[in-house]
Write an enzyme that holds these catalytic residues in place. Structure first.
Site, PDB file in Angstrom:
ATOM      1  N   GLU A 127      -0.635  11.146   7.988  1.00  0.00           N
ATOM      2  CA  GLU A 127      -1.779  10.382   8.458  1.00  0.00           C
ATOM      3  C   GLU A 127      -1.422   8.909   8.403  1.00  0.00           C
ATOM      4  OE1 GLU A 127      -1.307  11.170   5.338  1.00  0.00           O
ATOM      5  OE2 GLU A 127      -1.618   9.184   4.458  1.00  0.00           O
ATOM      6  N   LYS A 132       5.437   0.195   2.764  1.00  0.00           N
ATOM      7  CA  LYS A 132       5.400   1.635   3.062  1.00  0.00           C
ATOM      8  C   LYS A 132       6.791   2.227   3.316  1.00  0.00           C
ATOM      9  CE  LYS A 132       0.816   1.963   3.133  1.00  0.00           C
ATOM     10  NZ  LYS A 132      -0.024   2.844   2.333  1.00  0.00           N
ATOM     11  N   SER A 143       1.930  -7.061   0.144  1.00  0.00           N
ATOM     12  CA  SER A 143       2.379  -5.728   0.562  1.00  0.00           C
ATOM     13  C   SER A 143       2.804  -5.632   2.014  1.00  0.00           C
ATOM     14  CB  SER A 143       1.285  -4.705   0.261  1.00  0.00           C
ATOM     15  OG  SER A 143       0.069  -5.085   0.869  1.00  0.00           O
TER      16      SER A 143
HETATM   17  C1  PLP Z   1       0.190  -3.757   4.237  1.00  0.00           C
HETATM   18  C2  PLP Z   1      -0.578  -2.721   3.498  1.00  0.00           C
HETATM   19  N1  PLP Z   1      -0.916  -2.957   2.222  1.00  0.00           N
HETATM   20  C3  PLP Z   1      -1.624  -2.060   1.508  1.00  0.00           C
HETATM   21  C4  PLP Z   1      -2.042  -0.873   2.073  1.00  0.00           C
HETATM   22  C5  PLP Z   1      -2.855   0.057   1.241  1.00  0.00           C
HETATM   23  O1  PLP Z   1      -2.170   1.167   0.794  1.00  0.00           O
HETATM   24  P1  PLP Z   1      -1.778   1.337  -0.715  1.00  0.00           P
HETATM   25  O2  PLP Z   1      -3.014   1.101  -1.517  1.00  0.00           O
HETATM   26  O3  PLP Z   1      -1.301   2.748  -0.791  1.00  0.00           O
HETATM   27  O4  PLP Z   1      -0.711   0.361  -1.029  1.00  0.00           O
HETATM   28  C6  PLP Z   1      -1.695  -0.566   3.406  1.00  0.00           C
HETATM   29  C7  PLP Z   1      -2.104   0.690   4.014  1.00  0.00           C
HETATM   30  O5  PLP Z   1      -1.930   0.954   5.162  1.00  0.00           O
HETATM   31  C8  PLP Z   1      -0.952  -1.526   4.128  1.00  0.00           C
HETATM   32  O6  PLP Z   1      -0.609  -1.313   5.399  1.00  0.00           O
END
Ligand code: PLP
Length: 401
Positions: free
Chosen positions: A118, A96, A385
């Site tokens: 948010e 993020k 992620s």
């Molecule tokens: C570690 C992590 N991965 C994935 C996501 C999902 O978001 P996005 O689909 O936008 O990557 C989030 C959302 O808070 C997250 O904290």
């Protein structure tokens, strides 16, 4: 960078990805979004902005994030080789921060007086509060009360970083309600405030802007895999909530047809229950939060309450570009259940010493399910992620550890 596919612009001038995206918003908001778009197009081209962002990516976030060969896990599964793109090692612990720095810098260059957003799991909130502290902008984060209770460490961090936290108790008190609440606040003064969306969702230009800031992930994967094995990977896999980490990982490969792209949605308690958040898998084209996209909704067209063990994935909509990529068949969208996610969380922790976020564990779960069926020379890159520190107490309690 691929900004078109099969001759379709990603997006076109009006912000449409095929039939998805656009701006389904009141006129006063449309003006504000158009202003952001014009400013973004101008500012992102300047050397000053590019150099500042590049420097922050390298020296603040710690990019490029490593590409780690999960050898023990691959050996155990006895098939394809699994590589982890370590976005969990970024400053603040998730992908993020990539778009939050972009959005906070944009707010600074545009002279905005408050940055509003948010958050679901709290990762976007922490990343934005961090970026706002860095550039010196006041920051206000709206978060569902249910998520506040579940994601205590991130809540505390946002407060330490100086953000104002607004608890949202309406509806299911989760991500969708937090988006509604944050938008209402933003509408009070769109001239001076800026909404910093947490994913590739919302009205144009956000799906494009957030994707652009996140596409560094796939650009790095491309360089790293080509340096390491002289070719692109066979698979790039990512979890999909709104879809920002997946879009970031996929963008560099959209026009490389030999690279299979897999998005993993949360099947929660199962696709045959009402406790999931598998928007692309079971939703249908509609509108939500100012964009046309796949939506999980009831017969009256109201968004359904959704569920995932991962707070950051429980959203009844999804990015418009993902909606198009599904229709085109360029990305395979599939699912993993809460149980598969928990199993993957524990497996990666114990086999590789890496504690993944519950969101990312969905992508890991896919690799665990599929790797054994694929030849040993196949290379799967899983976009890890985020890290699981925020989820550790919850998992420990759930598993009685
Ligand atoms: C570690 C992590 N991965 C994935 C996501 C999902 O978001 P996005 O689909 O936008 O990557 C989030 C959302 O808070 C997250 O904290």
């Amino acid at each position: 960078m691929a900004h078109q596919i099969n001759g379709i612009a990603l997006p076109n001038e009006e912000g449409f990805f095929g039939q998805y995206g656009g701006q389904f918003i009141p006129p006063e908001l449309k003006q504000a979004m158009d202003d952001i778009n014009v400013a973004y197009q101008e500012i992102r081209q300047t050397e000053e902005f590019q150099n500042e962002l590049k420097d922050l990516f390298a020296n603040y976030v710690g990019r490029p994030s490593p590409l780690f060969h999960a050898k023990r896990l691959s050996d155990q599964l006895g098939g394809a080789q699994i590589y982890l793109k370590r976005e969990d090692l970024n400053h603040t612990g998730a992908h993020k921060i990539n778009h939050c720095l972009g959005e906070a810098l944009l707010a600074k260059y545009m002279g905005k007086t408050k940055v509003i957003a948010e958050t679901g799991a709290g990762q976007h909130g922490v990343a934005l509060a961090t970026a706002c502290a860095l550039v010196g902008s006041p920051c206000e984060i709206h978060m569902g009360q249910v998520d506040i209770e579940k994601e205590h460490p991130n809540v505390v961090k946002m407060k330490i970083l100086g953000a104002k936290l607004i608890s949202v108790t309406r509806g299911t008190a989760t991500l969708k309600d937090a988006v509604d609440s944050a938008f209402e606040e933003y509408l009070k003064d769109p001239k001076n405030y800026i909404y910093a969306i947490g994913s590739v969702v919302g009205p144009h230009p956000f799906p494009m802007m957030v994707r652009d800031f996140q596409s560094i992930i796939g650009d790095e994967i491309k360089v790293q895999t080509n340096e390491r094995f002289g070719a692109n990977p066979d698979y790039v896999v990512a979890c999909v909530g709104g879809g920002s980490n997946a879009m970031g990982a996929f963008t560099a490969f959209l026009n490389d047809p030999e690279v299979k792209l897999v998005g993993v949605e949360p099947a929660g308690h199962g696709l045959n229950t009402d406790k999931h958040s598998a928007t692309l898998t079971l939703g249908k084209p509609s509108q939500l939060h100012g964009m046309a996209c796949y939506v999980l909704e009831d017969e009256q067209g109201e968004p359904l309450p959704v569920h995932s063990i991962a707070s950051g994935l429980d959203y009844p909509g999804v990015g418009p570009q993902h909606s198009l990529l599904k229709d085109l068949g360029r990305v395979e969208y599939t699912t993993a259940t809460d149980q598969e996610c928990l199993d993957a969380f524990m497996t990666l922790s114990r086999v590789e010493g890496i504690v993944p976020a519950l969101e990312s564990s969905h992508a890991v779960a896919w690799a665990i399910r599929e790797a054994g069926k694929l030849p040993k020379e196949t290379k799967i890159v899983v976009n890890l992620s985020g890290r699981g520190d925020k989820d550790s107490d919850y998992v420990a309690e759930k598993l009685g550890l």
